[in-house]
Scaffold this active site. Structure first.
Site, PDB file in Angstrom:
ATOM      1  CB  SER A 210      35.437 117.566 -23.164  1.00 25.65           C
ATOM      2  OG  SER A 210      34.426 118.480 -22.795  1.00 25.65           O
ATOM      3  CE  LYS A 211      36.799 116.059 -14.286  1.00 27.63           C
ATOM      4  NZ  LYS A 211      35.577 116.620 -13.733  1.00 27.63           N
ATOM      5  NE  ARG A 212      37.023 123.954 -20.477  1.00 25.25           N
ATOM      6  CZ  ARG A 212      37.266 124.978 -21.275  1.00 25.25           C
ATOM      7  NH1 ARG A 212      38.362 124.989 -22.003  1.00 25.25           N
ATOM      8  NH2 ARG A 212      36.420 125.983 -21.382  1.00 25.25           N
TER       9      ARG A 212
END
Length: 484
Positions: free
Chosen positions: A253-255
């Site tokens: 995930s980018k987050r």
RNA sequence: GCCUCCAUGGUCAAGCGGUUAAGACAUCGCCCUCUCACGGCGGUAACAAGGGUUCGAUUCCCUUUGGGGGUACCA
């Protein structure tokens, strides 16, 4: 020269997902290893998803990684434009042609009606499926609505019975029941095509022979084949790639900062290491070697080596591989790369070159550098128990004694060079008739306050200088005394 | 739910009917050594389960289980 042509067709999201990078890499390698052409096309048909600067991220990343395309938005080889939002008219033309051919139809259903339909079906526990409301409109009705300027979409007509098959280069034969094929929208009411339509039209028009993409498209590929067939176009060779996940099968995930190329790059992962690691995630050359440059990959890559099962992105192995690349760097290059990290935590005048030499074989990721070198700046609080080392046979008491004894030795060294410090210390140790560790372990600890450091007592003493060395040893003596 | 794909150690993986089932990361131990790391040596650890097919299945087929993906006017 083979006539193989692959393409990387990202939608501009603002960052380069590691899975996308792998798709780009494999596309590139398939083309290069076959003497073919690699093309870049931007799939920006969803206007709601417009992200400022997103295209630059794509260009920049490909260039940085060396994934040079032979054809693309800024390299028109006669198949442009290569940005889908600039190809509207083309899609409209082909969508209408498909209607004429009897493989698509106009649909005037409003968003509201569709939402209602969806809710209705969901309430009954049924899966949503377009009910074909507009499928049987008469030509006159259609014309009337068109003339009235009613918004419309164009949907693809699907066979209701039988199965569709195709061969995937990595998964083999894929069989899908036609009854599961939805009459998907080809052209949206804003005049833009959906991916489902644009990719087929473009791949054909642009001469793409090998379609490389994530395996989320595996089940919708029959719909694309139907499109190729309807137009009388030759179907491409499909190469669907298995997904990359992280431990536990979770999505990258980018987050959480573990999904995008730039996150890794900014943390101090080398682009060659990223390419190398990602290349081996889902593909194997077969042998025992694991370190490959992009150039080498271009030579040896083969579709046959692509694995069809999903792979877990193993951070530990990735770090190891990055460390291998760091060790391969020329010392001066490593030093240059490390400099910015030193600046973050070191203000004293130190022999940074020497620090780099000591560091290069220890660092796996550049961003770890501050943790390795921060003690050169200051000794943090540490526990006296650190002076107790079983293997070195040191105790707190022996350490105190050793440190007290070593002070005059250090003081007597005029020419503060590593060799001089080393020989003075060794001479002293020999005189005392003790093991090296009895003196050197406490000294290293006193100078660093750490369990492990780049370099030993001698190197550290040299780097921080005579004055600071003596100051730290004296502090340590007082510290130990106070704790007894 | 329906459709579909996948299944070798903790992870990446080789294998493609007969093998002591490679190798790498991680892990553990030893050596080297002024700590750690590097380097060297060695250890632990795998064919998801059940049926077939076959003289013989990790390998082929089926079922089960587990996991992934799809099911949008997103790509």
């Amino acid at each position: 020269m083979s006539n193989i042509k692959t393409r990387f067709a990202p939608s501009p999201t603002g960052y380069m997902h590691i899975g996308n990078l792998r798709t780009a890499l494999y596309s590139y390698l398939i083309a290069k290893s076959n003497g073919g052409t690699f093309m870049l096309r931007i799939e920006d048909t969803d206007q709601n998803r417009f992200v400022e600067g997103a295209m630059d991220v794509i260009y920049r990343t490909l260039e940085l990684c060396g994934l040079n395309y032979d054809e693309g938005p800024d390299k028109d080889m006669g198949n442009g434009p290569y940005i889908q939002s600039q190809r509207r008219d083309i899609y409209i033309k082909y969508a209408k042609k498909l209607v004429e051919l009897g493989h698509a139809y106009y649909c005037f259903c409003s968003k509201e009606r569709l939402d209602g339909l969806r809710e209705e079906l969901e309430a009954k526990g049924l899966p949503y499926e377009y009910d074909g409301h507009c499928k049987n409109l008469s030509p006159e009705e259609i014309q009337k609505k068109l003339d009235a300027g009613e918004p419309y979409v164009i949907r693809q007509i699907m066979p209701k019975e039988g199965v569709s098959e195709y061969d995937d280069a990595v998964y083999g034969k894929i069989t899908i029941e036609n009854s599961t094929l939805e009459e998907q929208i080809l052209l949206k009411s804003d005049g833009m095509p959906t991916y489902n339509f644009a990719n087929v039209v473009d791949d054909h028009l642009m001469g793409v022979t090998h379609v490389v993409r994530g395996n989320e498209y595996i089940t919708s590929t029959p719909k694309y084949n139907l499109l190729y067939d309807a137009f009388g176009w030759e179907r491409p060779c499909y190469i669907h790639l298995p997904l990359i996940t992280k431990e536990g099968g979770k999505k990258l995930s980018k987050r959480e900062g573990d999904a995008s190329f730039e996150d890794f790059y900014n943390k101090g992962y080398l682009k060659d290491a990223i390419i190398n690691y990602v290349a081996l995630l889902g593909w194997s050359p077969g042998g025992e070697r694991e370190i490959y440059s992009l150039k080498e990959l271009e030579e040896i890559f083969s579709i046959k080596g692509i694995n069809n099962s999903p792979a877990v992105f193993d951070m530990a192995k990735f770090r190891w591989m990055n460390g291998e690349y760091i060790k391969m760097m020329a010392p001066e290059d490593f030093h240059k790369a490390a400099l910015p990290y030193y600046e973050k935590c070191l203000t004293r005048k130190l022999d940074l070159k020497r620090i780099s030499e000591l560091l290069q074989s220890r660092v796996e990721v550049l961003c770890d550098i501050p943790d390795y070198v921060d003690f050169f700046e200051n000794v943090c609080d540490y526990d006296v128990s650190m002076y107790v080392h079983k293997k070195m046979k040191t105790t707190v008491e022996s350490s105190l004694e050793a440190l007290q004894n070593v002070i005059p030795v250090l003081e007597s060294i005029d020419d503060w060079q590593e060799e001089k410090i080393h020989s003075a210390l060794m001479e002293h140790i020999a005189q005392k008739g003790v093991k090296n560790g009895i003196v050197l372990w406490p000294l290293r600890t006193a100078l660093s306050g750490k369990m492990s450091t780049p370099g030993g007592a001698v190197e550290i003493a040299y780097i921080i200088g005579k004055e600071e060395t003596l100051a730290r040893v004296n502090n340590a003596v007082n510290f130990i005394k106070a704790s007894l």
